[in-house]
Design an enzyme around this catalytic site. Structure first.
Site, PDB file in Angstrom:
ATOM      1  N   LYS A   1      -6.517  14.078   3.088  1.00  0.00           N
ATOM      2  CA  LYS A   1      -6.922  12.982   2.193  1.00  0.00           C
ATOM      3  C   LYS A   1      -8.432  13.043   1.952  1.00  0.00           C
ATOM      4  CE  LYS A   1      -6.522   7.903   1.812  1.00  0.00           C
ATOM      5  NZ  LYS A   1      -6.076   6.668   2.525  1.00  0.00           N
TER       6      LYS A   1
ATOM      7  N   SER B   1      -2.783   3.671   0.067  1.00  0.00           N
ATOM      8  CA  SER B   1      -3.754   4.411  -0.698  1.00  0.00           C
ATOM      9  C   SER B   1      -3.638   5.922  -0.535  1.00  0.00           C
ATOM     10  CB  SER B   1      -5.175   3.996  -0.273  1.00  0.00           C
ATOM     11  OG  SER B   1      -5.398   4.322   1.090  1.00  0.00           O
TER      12      SER B   1
ATOM     13  N   SER C   1      -1.569   2.119   4.440  1.00  0.00           N
ATOM     14  CA  SER C   1      -1.747   3.249   3.520  1.00  0.00           C
ATOM     15  C   SER C   1      -1.137   4.572   3.944  1.00  0.00           C
ATOM     16  CB  SER C   1      -3.226   3.470   3.242  1.00  0.00           C
ATOM     17  OG  SER C   1      -3.660   2.537   2.311  1.00  0.00           O
TER      18      SER C   1
END
Ligand code: GLN
Length: 506
Positions: free
Chosen positions: A99, A174, A198
């Site tokens: 990420k 997210s 997330s």
């Protein structure tokens, strides 16, 4: 901004996917064994993943940057070790993505924000460094909501990610890019972060496994902070055994993170084959109340029945303060975000406004041009909650209720070994469906923020689907450092579903 490449417009409400977009990777153990025995090479594997990325990423938009050269270099080193007959590390040759909120040497870390466009951290986050040391081949950085603020990946400054199961739907957020990359087999495993859900919620939306480790279990060093008392780093994988393998590599004390725990790391792989007979599973009434989609409820209830059949003792429990979790979370998280994001001032990192005429306008314009709407909204909310005169009424009160929520979980874990709930109240929603209504978006986190506030561990494991085939995730929560039990329950759920799928196929 739209993802580059082909964008497909459709009017139908049917699930849309291409034949080859959804694909399940082989397990880490199988891939690693192939590399060890030299029936395949890490280089060939990496090349096949880059080929899939080249084909599918223009639509899915999971990767923001690729580290092709470094990845092939790392793969070459693994192959050389295999050729020499050296002992290979745990994740040798496994293609993984990271990420874009984690620092990874040699490439950018944007946190999904314009303000960090082009920022290149000169070091690896501890989690990234541990993957490298374990031989993983890091393919690139994954799209996410700006500064990890969001539940749909639509807050990314670099365009939304599309859910590979239905490309007209969000992948969750997210860590949407991290979840979508695993679902579309654009990586065998990925790293995400979870502050209020997330990792778990996008795992649920994309039909993959996502793990929330106990706070302090995995180092946060090198993570671009959103809310430091809530932020966690954890893996996404296609199955439970891989999740246990990756967490084993990530977990453990790190001198660079003062909140990292010295608690010994359990043998997660060994837990998976243990029987669940006699395990006490708590089902909290508050997570099956108003707002839960009936199809999601049915899928989770079927999963609970399967656990009962496998020998678990199912107990109804009550977590009475659950209703306060969303307001508490959005006070604590925004307050911490307002402090953490103060460092983006146009001086030290990333974007600096070209229109500034003096120091004050440089600060203001750099932040105004660099941050998106949701990030600004949260900085405003958090600054308000922390300001003199409101601090006691909002921030302090939120901290007090946070303690009550944590204690409520501790009491529950006196009676049960794990708690099972839906991960999210609905399956994946459509792109654009909630973008105009921040409150509706915040409610997507209603079942996940509680564990974040309490610091306990958990995961989301696929547990059936809606009638239109959208994945449903079951959230399994355990006490602090109870990852072993959580994996054990998740493996049981996964086994029963595999049996059910097999029966259907016959
Ligand atoms: N969706 C939640 C939020 O917007 C959680 C985000 C996260 O876990 N990073 O804050």
């Amino acid at each position: 901004m739209q993802p580059s490449g082909c964008r497909i417009e459709r009017e139908t409400s049917e699930i849309v996917t291409t034949d080859t977009l959804l694909e399940k990777p082989a397990t880490i153990a199988v891939l690693r064994a192939g590399i060890v025995s030299r029936t395949t090479t890490a280089t060939a594997l990496a090349e096949s993943y880059f080929a899939r990325i080249d084909e599918h990423n223009p639509l899915v938009n999971a990767y923001l940057s690729l580290t092709r050269e470094e990845a092939l270099d790392q793969a070459g080193q693994i192959d050389a070790m295999a050729a020499r007959g050296d002992e290979l590390p745990a994740l040798a040759g496994i293609p993984m993505g990271v990420k874009d909120v984690l620092a990874m040497r040699g490439t950018t870390a944007t946190a999904g924000s314009r303000i960090l466009e082009g920022y290149r951290p000169p070091y690896d986050a501890t989690a990234v460094q541990r993957l490298r040391a374990a031989g993983a081949v890091l393919l690139g950085k994954l799209n996410c909501d700006e500064f990890a603020m969001g539940s749909s990946n639509e807050n990314s400054a670099y365009g939304p990610v599309r859910n590979p199961v239905d490309t007209e739907r969000v992948p969750g957020g997210s860590s949407g890019g991290s979840a979508a990359a695993v679902a579309a087999n654009l990586a065998v495993a990925t790293l995400g972060t979870d502050t209020g859900g997330s990792i778990r919620q996008p795992a649920s939306f994309c039909g993959v496994v996502g793990v929330l480790p106990t706070y302090g279990r995995v180092s946060r060093y090198g993570l671009i902070a959103f809310a430091s008392s809530l932020d966690r780093v954890g893996p996404f994988t296609a199955n439970v055994v891989d999740a246990a393998a990756v967490l084993s590599v990530l977990a453990g004390h790190d001198a660079h993170d003062a909140t990292s725990s010295r608690q010994p790391v359990g043998d997660y792989a060994a837990e998976l084959n243990k029987s669940v007979t006699g395990l006490r599973i708590g089902i909290p009434d508050e997570y099956f109340a108003e707002g839960l989609d009936p199809e999601v409820r049915a899928a989770i209830e079927a999963g609970i029945d399967a656990l009962r059949d496998a020998g678990c003792e199912i107990k109804r429990i009550s977590l009475k303060h659950t209703q306060y979790a969303i307001p508490v979370y959005y006070l604590v998280a925004t307050a911490e975000a307002s402090a953490n994001l103060a460092r983006f001032d146009g001086v030290r990192f990333g974007h600096r406004s070209k229109s500034a005429t003096n120091l004050s306008s440089m600060y203001r314009l750099s932040r105004d041009e660099g941050f998106g709407a949701e990030v600004k909204r949260r900085i405003l909310l958090g600054t308000y909650a922390l300001s003199a005169g409101y601090y006691d009424a909002y921030y302090k009160k939120a901290q007090q209720v946070r303690r009550i929520l944590a204690e409520e979980f501790m009491t529950a874990f006196g009676e049960v070994d794990a708690i099972v709930t839906p991960t999210a109240p609905t399956a994946a929603f459509r792109l654009g469906e909630k973008t105009d209504d921040p409150l509706a978006m915040y409610l997507a986190d209603i079942y996940t923020v509680t564990a974040s506030l309490a610091g306990i561990c958990g995961l989301s494991v696929p547990c059936g689907a809606t009638s239109t085939g959208l994945p449903v995730g079951m959230q399994i929560l355990g006490p602090h450092f109870g990852e072993g039990t959580v994996f054990r329950v998740a493996a049981a759920v996964e086994r029963t579903l595999a049996v059910a799928d097999g029966a259907e196929a016959e």
